[in-house]
Design a protein around this motif. Structure first.
Motif, PDB file in Angstrom:
ATOM      1  N   GLU A 132       0.843  -1.195   0.000  1.00  0.00           N
ATOM      2  CA  GLU A 132       0.000   0.000   0.000  1.00  0.00           C
ATOM      3  C   GLU A 132       0.876   1.243   0.000  1.00  0.00           C
ATOM      4  OE1 GLU A 132      -2.920   0.283   3.081  1.00  0.00           O
ATOM      5  OE2 GLU A 132      -3.342  -1.856   3.063  1.00  0.00           O
ATOM      6  N   PRO A 133       0.303   2.370  -0.395  1.00  0.00           N
ATOM      7  CA  PRO A 133       1.028   3.627  -0.206  1.00  0.00           C
ATOM      8  C   PRO A 133       1.247   3.846   1.292  1.00  0.00           C
ATOM      9  CG  PRO A 133      -0.857   3.932  -1.651  1.00  0.00           C
ATOM     10  CD  PRO A 133      -0.974   2.557  -1.059  1.00  0.00           C
ATOM     11  N   LYS A 134       2.409   4.365   1.622  1.00  0.00           N
ATOM     12  CA  LYS A 134       2.728   4.625   3.021  1.00  0.00           C
ATOM     13  C   LYS A 134       3.314   6.027   3.127  1.00  0.00           C
ATOM     14  CE  LYS A 134       5.052   2.832   7.095  1.00  0.00           C
ATOM     15  NZ  LYS A 134       5.840   1.757   7.685  1.00  0.00           N
ATOM     16  N   ARG A 135       2.943   6.701   4.190  1.00  0.00           N
ATOM     17  CA  ARG A 135       3.456   8.040   4.477  1.00  0.00           C
ATOM     18  C   ARG A 135       4.044   7.997   5.876  1.00  0.00           C
ATOM     19  NH1 ARG A 135       0.402  13.421   5.693  1.00  0.00           N
ATOM     20  NH2 ARG A 135       1.996  14.903   5.038  1.00  0.00           N
ATOM     21  N   VAL A 136       5.347   8.305   5.994  1.00  0.00           N
ATOM     22  CA  VAL A 136       6.007   8.233   7.297  1.00  0.00           C
ATOM     23  C   VAL A 136       6.477   9.602   7.740  1.00  0.00           C
ATOM     24  CG1 VAL A 136       6.753   5.828   7.074  1.00  0.00           C
ATOM     25  CG2 VAL A 136       8.262   7.650   6.330  1.00  0.00           C
ATOM     26  N   TYR A 137       6.368   9.824   9.043  1.00  0.00           N
ATOM     27  CA  TYR A 137       6.918  11.009   9.668  1.00  0.00           C
ATOM     28  C   TYR A 137       8.233  10.600  10.312  1.00  0.00           C
ATOM     29  CZ  TYR A 137       7.738  14.896  12.774  1.00  0.00           C
ATOM     30  OH  TYR A 137       8.331  15.952  13.419  1.00  0.00           O
ATOM     31  N   CYS A 138       9.292  11.370  10.064  1.00  0.00           N
ATOM     32  CA  CYS A 138      10.617  11.038  10.586  1.00  0.00           C
ATOM     33  C   CYS A 138      11.262  12.261  11.227  1.00  0.00           C
ATOM     34  CB  CYS A 138      11.536  10.562   9.464  1.00  0.00           C
ATOM     35  SG  CYS A 138      10.960   9.108   8.568  1.00  0.00           S
ATOM     36  N   GLU A 139      12.085  11.990  12.223  1.00  0.00           N
ATOM     37  CA  GLU A 139      12.929  13.025  12.828  1.00  0.00           C
ATOM     38  C   GLU A 139      14.319  12.455  13.023  1.00  0.00           C
ATOM     39  OE1 GLU A 139      11.721  15.419  16.142  1.00  0.00           O
ATOM     40  OE2 GLU A 139       9.606  15.312  15.588  1.00  0.00           O
ATOM     41  N   SER A 140      15.303  13.293  12.744  1.00  0.00           N
ATOM     42  CA  SER A 140      16.702  12.915  12.955  1.00  0.00           C
ATOM     43  C   SER A 140      17.036  13.017  14.438  1.00  0.00           C
ATOM     44  CB  SER A 140      17.630  13.858  12.193  1.00  0.00           C
ATOM     45  OG  SER A 140      17.399  13.749  10.827  1.00  0.00           O
ATOM     46  N   LEU A 141      17.895  12.112  14.879  1.00  0.00           N
ATOM     47  CA  LEU A 141      18.445  12.164  16.225  1.00  0.00           C
ATOM     48  C   LEU A 141      19.887  11.683  16.123  1.00  0.00           C
ATOM     49  CD1 LEU A 141      18.104  12.631  19.265  1.00  0.00           C
ATOM     50  CD2 LEU A 141      17.372  10.245  19.460  1.00  0.00           C
ATOM     51  N   GLU A 142      20.794  12.633  16.199  1.00  0.00           N
ATOM     52  CA  GLU A 142      22.220  12.353  16.069  1.00  0.00           C
ATOM     53  C   GLU A 142      22.489  11.603  14.770  1.00  0.00           C
ATOM     54  OE1 GLU A 142      23.200  10.486  19.768  1.00  0.00           O
ATOM     55  OE2 GLU A 142      22.625  12.249  20.931  1.00  0.00           O
ATOM     56  N   ASP A 143      22.961  10.358  14.836  1.00  0.00           N
ATOM     57  CA  ASP A 143      23.292   9.596  13.631  1.00  0.00           C
ATOM     58  C   ASP A 143      22.194   8.599  13.258  1.00  0.00           C
ATOM     59  OD1 ASP A 143      23.662   7.938  15.805  1.00  0.00           O
ATOM     60  OD2 ASP A 143      25.505   7.027  15.036  1.00  0.00           O
ATOM     61  N   THR A 144      20.948   8.895  13.664  1.00  0.00           N
ATOM     62  CA  THR A 144      19.815   8.018  13.359  1.00  0.00           C
ATOM     63  C   THR A 144      18.627   8.824  12.843  1.00  0.00           C
ATOM     64  OG1 THR A 144      18.831   8.146  15.577  1.00  0.00           O
ATOM     65  CG2 THR A 144      20.467   6.405  15.210  1.00  0.00           C
ATOM     66  N   VAL A 145      17.664   8.089  12.292  1.00  0.00           N
ATOM     67  CA  VAL A 145      16.378   8.649  11.883  1.00  0.00           C
ATOM     68  C   VAL A 145      15.297   7.777  12.506  1.00  0.00           C
ATOM     69  CG1 VAL A 145      14.886   9.261   9.948  1.00  0.00           C
ATOM     70  CG2 VAL A 145      17.352   9.396   9.676  1.00  0.00           C
ATOM     71  N   VAL A 146      14.362   8.406  13.222  1.00  0.00           N
ATOM     72  CA  VAL A 146      13.270   7.717  13.910  1.00  0.00           C
ATOM     73  C   VAL A 146      11.995   7.993  13.129  1.00  0.00           C
ATOM     74  CG1 VAL A 146      11.994   7.489  16.072  1.00  0.00           C
ATOM     75  CG2 VAL A 146      14.459   7.993  16.113  1.00  0.00           C
ATOM     76  N   CYS A 147      11.277   6.936  12.728  1.00  0.00           N
ATOM     77  CA  CYS A 147      10.115   7.100  11.845  1.00  0.00           C
ATOM     78  C   CYS A 147       8.919   6.269  12.319  1.00  0.00           C
ATOM     79  CB  CYS A 147      10.468   6.642  10.421  1.00  0.00           C
ATOM     80  SG  CYS A 147      11.841   7.519   9.679  1.00  0.00           S
ATOM     81  N   GLY A 148       7.737   6.769  11.984  1.00  0.00           N
ATOM     82  CA  GLY A 148       6.486   6.056  12.197  1.00  0.00           C
ATOM     83  C   GLY A 148       5.522   6.491  11.108  1.00  0.00           C
ATOM     84  N   GLY A 149       4.737   5.548  10.568  1.00  0.00           N
ATOM     85  CA  GLY A 149       3.951   5.916   9.400  1.00  0.00           C
ATOM     86  C   GLY A 149       2.524   5.401   9.388  1.00  0.00           C
TER      87      GLY A 149
END
Length: 155
Positions: A132-149
């Motif tokens: 399916e189409p997915k839309r995720v919200y992400c935020e950077s934290l130091e050397d990582t990216v945290v996402c939920g969609g």
């Protein structure tokens, strides 16, 4: 008495079948943003190891309906994954969606350029197994990216 038992069994079977065929409960964009912010706060408060374990644990408070958190190292390694713990530790920076989009590489570019962002691509729904189409919200934290969609655009 037997007809009553039969009716109860038939009703239970009907309800069970109806639930199996029902549309999965879907998260909202607002819930995705809130879950990402909760994950970020947990990493900051508890440290990476403890937070990543909680994020990957289906009972850790970071999985709700079809919403789950993922944490990606900018090196392409999956640090935490709420829907599939088998992905943790794997290098998947070259992952493509069904249309060939290098969505993880795009995610890293967006993280470097923006820090906080929405991203769209196609992915397998965790409960239906359908792409399916997915839309995720992400935020950077130091050397990582945290996402939920969220799944099933448009929203």
């Amino acid at each position: 008495m037997k007809p009553l038992l039969f009716a109860a069994a038939a009703l239970t079977a009907t309800l069970a079948c109806g639930q199996a065929d029902a549309e999965p409960r879907r998260a909202t964009p607002a819930q995705a943003v809130a879950m990402v912010k909760k994950a970020l706060a947990t990493v900051r408060r508890d440290g990476r190891d403890k937070a990543y374990a909680a994020i990957t644990d289906p009972r850790g408070g970071f999985v709700r309906d079809d919403l789950y958190i993922t944490v990606w190292g900018l090196d392409g390694v999956v640090r935490a994954h709420g829907a599939n713990p088998n992905m943790v530790g794997k290098t998947l920076g070259d992952l493509r969606d069904i249309d060939g989009k290098l969505f993880i590489q795009e995610r890293f570019q967006l993280a470097s350029a923006k820090g906080k962002f929405w991203q769209e691509y196609k992915y397998t729904h965790p409960t239906t197994g359908k792409i399916e189409p997915k839309r995720v919200y992400c935020e950077s934290l130091e050397d990582t990216v945290v996402c939920g969609g969220v799944y099933g655009l448009p929203r």
